[in-house]
Design a protein around this motif. Structure first.
Motif, short mmCIF file in Angstrom:
data_model
loop_
_atom_site.label_atom_id
_atom_site.label_comp_id
_atom_site.label_asym_id
_atom_site.label_seq_id
_atom_site.Cartn_x
_atom_site.Cartn_y
_atom_site.Cartn_z
N LEU A 266 0.86 -1.18 0.00
CA LEU A 266 0.00 0.00 0.00
C LEU A 266 0.90 1.23 0.00
N ASP A 267 0.84 2.00 -1.07
CA ASP A 267 1.71 3.18 -1.22
C ASP A 267 3.18 2.80 -1.06
N GLY A 268 3.56 1.64 -1.61
CA GLY A 268 4.95 1.22 -1.55
C GLY A 268 5.39 0.66 -0.22
N ARG A 269 4.45 0.46 0.71
CA ARG A 269 4.79 -0.07 2.03
C ARG A 269 4.10 -1.42 2.23
N PRO A 270 4.82 -2.44 2.70
CA PRO A 270 4.16 -3.72 2.97
C PRO A 270 3.23 -3.60 4.18
N THR A 271 2.02 -4.10 4.02
CA THR A 271 0.97 -3.94 5.03
C THR A 271 0.15 -5.22 5.09
N LEU A 272 -0.38 -5.53 6.26
CA LEU A 272 -1.23 -6.71 6.44
C LEU A 272 -2.70 -6.31 6.47
N PHE A 273 -3.52 -7.10 5.78
CA PHE A 273 -4.96 -6.86 5.72
C PHE A 273 -5.70 -8.10 6.19
N ILE A 274 -6.79 -7.91 6.91
CA ILE A 274 -7.63 -9.01 7.35
C ILE A 274 -8.65 -9.29 6.26
N VAL A 275 -8.65 -10.53 5.75
CA VAL A 275 -9.55 -10.90 4.66
C VAL A 275 -10.27 -12.18 5.05
N GLU A 276 -11.59 -12.13 5.10
CA GLU A 276 -12.38 -13.32 5.37
C GLU A 276 -12.51 -14.15 4.10
N SER A 277 -12.55 -15.45 4.25
CA SER A 277 -12.42 -16.33 3.10
C SER A 277 -13.61 -16.30 2.15
N ASP A 278 -14.77 -15.83 2.62
CA ASP A 278 -15.93 -15.79 1.73
C ASP A 278 -16.09 -14.43 1.05
N THR A 279 -15.05 -13.60 1.09
CA THR A 279 -15.09 -12.29 0.43
C THR A 279 -15.13 -12.47 -1.08
N ALA A 280 -15.98 -11.69 -1.74
CA ALA A 280 -16.11 -11.78 -3.20
C ALA A 280 -14.78 -11.49 -3.87
N GLY A 281 -14.46 -12.31 -4.88
CA GLY A 281 -13.22 -12.14 -5.63
C GLY A 281 -12.07 -12.99 -5.12
N LEU A 282 -12.27 -13.67 -3.99
CA LEU A 282 -11.22 -14.51 -3.42
C LEU A 282 -11.49 -15.97 -3.78
N SER A 283 -10.47 -16.65 -4.25
CA SER A 283 -10.57 -18.08 -4.53
C SER A 283 -9.26 -18.75 -4.15
N VAL A 284 -9.32 -20.06 -3.98
CA VAL A 284 -8.12 -20.82 -3.63
C VAL A 284 -7.99 -22.00 -4.58
N GLU A 285 -6.76 -22.42 -4.79
CA GLU A 285 -6.51 -23.59 -5.61
C GLU A 285 -5.36 -24.38 -5.01
N ALA A 286 -5.36 -25.67 -5.27
CA ALA A 286 -4.33 -26.55 -4.72
C ALA A 286 -2.96 -26.19 -5.29
N ASP A 287 -1.94 -26.34 -4.45
CA ASP A 287 -0.58 -26.06 -4.88
C ASP A 287 0.40 -26.98 -4.15
N PRO A 288 0.18 -28.32 -4.23
CA PRO A 288 1.08 -29.23 -3.52
C PRO A 288 2.48 -29.17 -4.10
N GLY A 289 3.47 -29.27 -3.24
CA GLY A 289 4.85 -29.17 -3.69
C GLY A 289 5.67 -30.38 -3.30
N MET A 290 6.97 -30.19 -3.31
CA MET A 290 7.90 -31.27 -3.01
C MET A 290 7.84 -31.66 -1.54
N GLY A 291 7.77 -30.69 -0.68
CA GLY A 291 7.73 -30.94 0.75
C GLY A 291 6.53 -30.29 1.39
N LEU A 292 6.36 -30.54 2.70
CA LEU A 292 5.25 -29.98 3.48
C LEU A 292 3.90 -30.33 2.85
N ARG A 293 3.82 -31.49 2.25
CA ARG A 293 2.61 -31.88 1.53
C ARG A 293 1.44 -32.11 2.48
N ALA A 294 1.72 -32.58 3.68
CA ALA A 294 0.65 -32.86 4.62
C ALA A 294 -0.12 -31.62 5.02
#
Length: 458
Positions: A266-294
Motif C-alpha cells: 500500500l503506497d509502496g509499504r508492505p501492510t497486512l490486511f484481514i480478509v475473510e475467506s468468503d469475500t467476493a473475488g477470493l478463490s483458492v486452488e491446490a498447490d502441492p509441492g515437493m515438501g510440506l505436503r501434509a
C-alpha cells in the motif's frame, strides 16, 4: 507401505502430572493436551497407526474453489485500547525453560510423536492433514495461550519463547502436519500483538473457543527470488476501503481456511490486511509441492477483492503498519527456524540408532570416522539453529530488537537445516531414498522450511 520408526524409550509422564498443580493460565490451557495424548483419544480416532483413508483427494488433480464460508465474523465496534500481553523483562537469556515451558514442550512432543508421526505417511501421500487431527487443534490449547484473558484466552504475558518451544516440539513429529495446527495460533498472536480493539473483539473470541477457525498469515508469493518486503500483491484505496489484487502461495489447509492476514503493498509499504475467506473475488486452488505436503498447501487468488477500511491490521496506515508487518515477518522466520530445529532433531535421533545397529564388514558403521563425524556435525548444527532461534525469541519476548537473530536463524535454516536432512539420507544409504523410512520426507520438509514466509508467527 508403512514406515519404520527408530527405537524410542517409554516416556515417563510423572513429571508432567506433577507440574499440573500449578494453576497458571498457560498450564490450564495446556492440560487438555495431556488428555488428548491419552490412549482413549488415540484409540477412538485410530491415530496410533497410519490413517488409511484418502482425504482431500482433490489435491492430487488440483482443486479450485471459492473461499470457505463456514462462519460469520460479526464486526464489533472498537474505540477502546486493544489488549496487549505484558512484555517480559527478565533482562537475560536463560537457556533453561521454566517448569511450565518444560511441561508444555514435553506434552506437545508426546502428542507429536504418538499422534502426528503415525499419521504423517498417509497425510504426505494424500497432500492433506487428516480432519480428525485438524478439527481438534483447539484441544491442544496452543491457540488459546496466545489470546488475551479478556477474550477467554490465557495470554497474560508475551510468550514468544514458549511458542518457539511448541513449534519445535510439534515439528519433531511432523512439520507438514504441524503447519495447519500452528497457523491459527500465528493469526491469534498477530491480532493480539498488533490488532486494533475492534479487530480483537471481532475475531479473537473464536480463537479461544472450541472451534478455532482455520486461518493463516499469508505472505509468500509464487515467484523466484521472492522478497517479503517487496510484494507484487497490491492494495488500492477505494471509497469503501481497499481493493486487493495478487496471488499468494504457501497457504496451509487452504481449501478449508476461513480467515487470512494477507500481505500487500500500500503506497509502496508492505501492510497486512484481514480478509475473510468468503469475500467476493477470493478463490483458492491446490498447490502441492515437493515438501510440506501434509499441510494441504494452496494458493490464494485475489481479484478485485474489496475489504473495508477497518481491514488494515491495527487500523493504521504508514509507519505503524509497516513496522507491524516487519515484526510479523521476523517472528515468522523465527517460527520456521523453530520448526526446522524440531525436524532436524528428529533426523538426528533417527539416524543415531540406525548407524549403531547397521553393520558393514562385521562392525557398526558408526565405528567409521566419516559416519561419526557426520552425525556429530548434524547434532552441532541442530543446536546452532535452536539456540539462535531461542535467543531471538527471548529478545522479542522482552521487547528488544531481534532483527539480527531472525536473519541469522533464517540463514542457518536455509544452509544447515537442508544439509542435516541431506546427511540423514546419506547415512541411511539406499534406505534413505525410500519411503520405508521417514527421513526422506523430513529432508523434503526441511527444504520447505528454508523458503517459508508467514504462517508460523511466534
Amino acid at each position: 507401505m508403512t514406515e519404520k520408526t527408530a527405537p524410542r524409550a517409554p516416556r515417563d509422564t510423572t513429571s508432567v502430572g506433577a507440574q499440573q498443580h500449578k494453576r497458571s493460565p498457560i498450564g490450564a490451557a495446556m492440560r487438555a493436551l495431556t488428555a488428548v495424548t491419552g490412549s482413549e483419544f488415540a484409540d477412538k480416532y485410530k491415530l496410533r497407526e497410519p490413517i488409511n483413508r484418502v482425504a482431500y483427494e482433490a489435491t492430487k488433480t488440483g482443486f479450485k474453489t471459492l473461499g470457505a464460508a463456514n462462519r460469520a465474523f460479526a464486526p464489533k465496534p472498537g474505540g477502546g485500547d486493544p489488549q496487549r500481553p505484558v512484555i517480559a523483562s527478565k533482562g537475560y537469556f536463560n537457556l533453561t525453560p521454566d517448569d511450565e515451558q518444560a511441561m508444555i514442550a514435553e506434552t506437545v512432543k508426546d502428542f507429536a510423536t504418538e499422534i502426528l508421526r503415525p499419521a504423517a505417511y498417509e497425510a504426505d501421500k494424500n497432500a492433506a492433514a487428516p480432519d480428525d487431527i485438524v478439527s481438534r487443534s483447539a484441544e491442544l490449547g496452543i491457540t488459546m495461550i496466545n489470546v488475551p484473558e479478556a477474550f477467554d484466552g490465557a495470554a497474560a504475558e508475551r510468550g514468544v519463547v514458549t511458542n518457539a518451544l511448541v513449534a519445535e516440539a510439534m515439528a519433531y513429529g511432523d512439520m507438514g502436519l504441524a503447519l495447519p495446527l500452528l497457523a491459527p495460533s500465528g493469526v491469534a498472536t498477530t491480532l493480539t500483538n498488533f490488532g486494533s480493539d475492534g479487530q480483537q473483539q471481532t475475531y479473537l473470541p473464536d480463537f479461544a473457543g472450541e472451534q478455532v477457525p482455520a486461518s493463516a498469515v499469508v505472505i509468500a508469493e509464487p515467484r523466484p527470488l521472492f522478497d517479503a518486503f517487496d510484494l507484487k500483491t497490491k492494495a488500492t484505496r477505494v471509497p469503501s476501503g481497499y481493493r486487493l489484487d495478487g496471488v499468494k502461495s504457501f497457504v496451509p489447509n487452504a481449501g478449508s481456511a476461513e480467515l487470512f492476514l494477507v500481505g500487500a503493498m500500500l503506497d509502496g509499504r508492505p501492510t497486512l490486511f484481514i480478509v475473510e475467506s468468503d469475500t467476493a473475488g477470493l478463490s483458492v486452488e491446490a498447490d502441492p509441492g515437493m515438501g510440506l505436503r501434509a499441510a494441504g498447501m494452496g494458493r490464494l487468488i485475489l481479484e478485485n477483492v474489496s475489504v473495508p477500511a477497518t481491514a488494515i491490521l491495527g487500523e493504521q496506515e504508514g509507519d505503524a503498519a509497516e513496522a507491524a508487518y516487519a515484526d510479523v515477518v521476523r517472528l515468522s522466520r523465527l517460527g520456521w527456524s523453530a520448526l526446522a530445529a524440531g525436524t532436524a532433531q528428529a533426523v538426528v535421533d533417527y539416524v543415531i540408532p540406525y548407524v549403531n545397529e547397521r553393520e558393514a564388514f562385521g562392525e557398526p558403521i558408526s565405528n567409521r570416522q566419516a559416519v561419526a563425524f557426520m552425525v556429530a556435525t548434524m547434532a552441532t548444527e541442530t543446536d546452532s539453529i535452536r539456540l539462535v532461534t531461542l535467543r531471538g525469541a527471548s529478545r522479542a519476548e522482552q521487547g528488544l530488537s531481534f532483527a539480527r537473530e531472525a536473519a541469522l536463524a533464517r540463514k542457518l535454516t536455509i544452509d544447515k537445516g537442508l544439509q542435516i536432512g541431506l546427511d540423514g539420507i546419506q547415512l541411511l544409504g539406499g534406505h534413505g531414498f525410500t519411503k520405508e523410512h521417514p527421513v526422506e520426507r523430513w529432508y523434503r520438509d526441511l527444504r520447505g522450511a528454508g523458503i517459508g514466509e508467514g504462517i508460523v508467527v511466534l
